[in-house]
Design a protein around this motif. Sequence first.
Motif, short mmCIF file in Angstrom:
data_model
loop_
_atom_site.label_atom_id
_atom_site.label_comp_id
_atom_site.label_asym_id
_atom_site.label_seq_id
_atom_site.Cartn_x
_atom_site.Cartn_y
_atom_site.Cartn_z
N ALA A 28 47.87 42.24 39.33
CA ALA A 28 48.46 43.34 40.11
C ALA A 28 48.35 43.07 41.61
O ALA A 28 49.18 43.56 42.39
N SER A 29 47.38 42.26 42.01
CA SER A 29 47.20 42.01 43.45
C SER A 29 48.03 40.83 43.94
O SER A 29 47.94 40.46 45.11
N ARG A 30 48.82 40.22 43.05
CA ARG A 30 49.70 39.14 43.49
C ARG A 30 50.66 39.69 44.54
O ARG A 30 51.18 40.80 44.40
N GLU A 46 47.82 31.09 59.86
CA GLU A 46 47.96 32.24 58.96
C GLU A 46 48.56 31.82 57.62
O GLU A 46 48.10 32.24 56.56
N GLN A 47 49.57 30.97 57.67
CA GLN A 47 50.20 30.50 56.44
C GLN A 47 49.21 29.68 55.61
O GLN A 47 49.17 29.79 54.38
N GLN A 48 48.39 28.89 56.27
CA GLN A 48 47.41 28.07 55.57
C GLN A 48 46.37 28.95 54.87
O GLN A 48 46.00 28.71 53.72
N VAL A 49 45.92 29.99 55.56
CA VAL A 49 44.94 30.91 54.97
C VAL A 49 45.54 31.64 53.77
O VAL A 49 44.92 31.72 52.71
N LYS A 50 46.76 32.15 53.92
CA LYS A 50 47.41 32.85 52.82
C LYS A 50 47.63 31.92 51.63
O LYS A 50 47.45 32.31 50.48
N ARG A 51 48.03 30.68 51.91
CA ARG A 51 48.25 29.70 50.84
C ARG A 51 46.94 29.44 50.09
O ARG A 51 46.91 29.37 48.87
N GLY A 52 45.84 29.31 50.85
CA GLY A 52 44.53 29.08 50.22
C GLY A 52 44.11 30.25 49.34
O GLY A 52 43.60 30.06 48.23
N LEU A 53 44.31 31.46 49.83
CA LEU A 53 43.96 32.65 49.05
C LEU A 53 44.81 32.76 47.78
O LEU A 53 44.30 33.09 46.71
N ASN A 54 46.10 32.49 47.92
CA ASN A 54 46.98 32.54 46.75
C ASN A 54 46.58 31.48 45.73
O ASN A 54 46.60 31.73 44.52
N THR A 55 46.22 30.29 46.20
CA THR A 55 45.78 29.22 45.30
C THR A 55 44.52 29.63 44.56
O THR A 55 44.41 29.43 43.35
N GLN A 56 43.55 30.21 45.27
CA GLN A 56 42.32 30.67 44.63
C GLN A 56 42.61 31.74 43.59
O GLN A 56 42.05 31.72 42.48
N ARG A 57 43.49 32.68 43.91
CA ARG A 57 43.82 33.75 42.98
C ARG A 57 44.48 33.18 41.72
O ARG A 57 44.13 33.53 40.61
N GLU A 58 45.45 32.29 41.91
CA GLU A 58 46.15 31.71 40.76
C GLU A 58 45.21 30.86 39.90
O GLU A 58 45.30 30.88 38.67
#
Length: 96
Positions: A28-30, A46-58
Amino acid sequence: MSTAKSFNRAGKQPGPVSIQQELARLRASRPKPAPERHLTPGGSLEQQVKRGLNTQRETRIQELTIRSRTLSEQTKTGFARARDKGRAKGAFERSR
């Protein structure tokens, strides 16, 4: 509440979250892709941080999905083995 009870409760962690609940929460938090009319200041950092967080979530979603499947299969095979063990014991008793 007495002080002894409060000290006993202080070291306890909250109950474990079930795999299904955590999976549902993470899914749900995707982030939902939406067109934006402005450019977000912050650039590549900012893009690098968001990419890292998305990778961790996935990655966590994949781990929980695999664990959920594995536990489900183990439960099914455990029930089947327990049932077969009872059958084998009964067959042995009847053969005597």
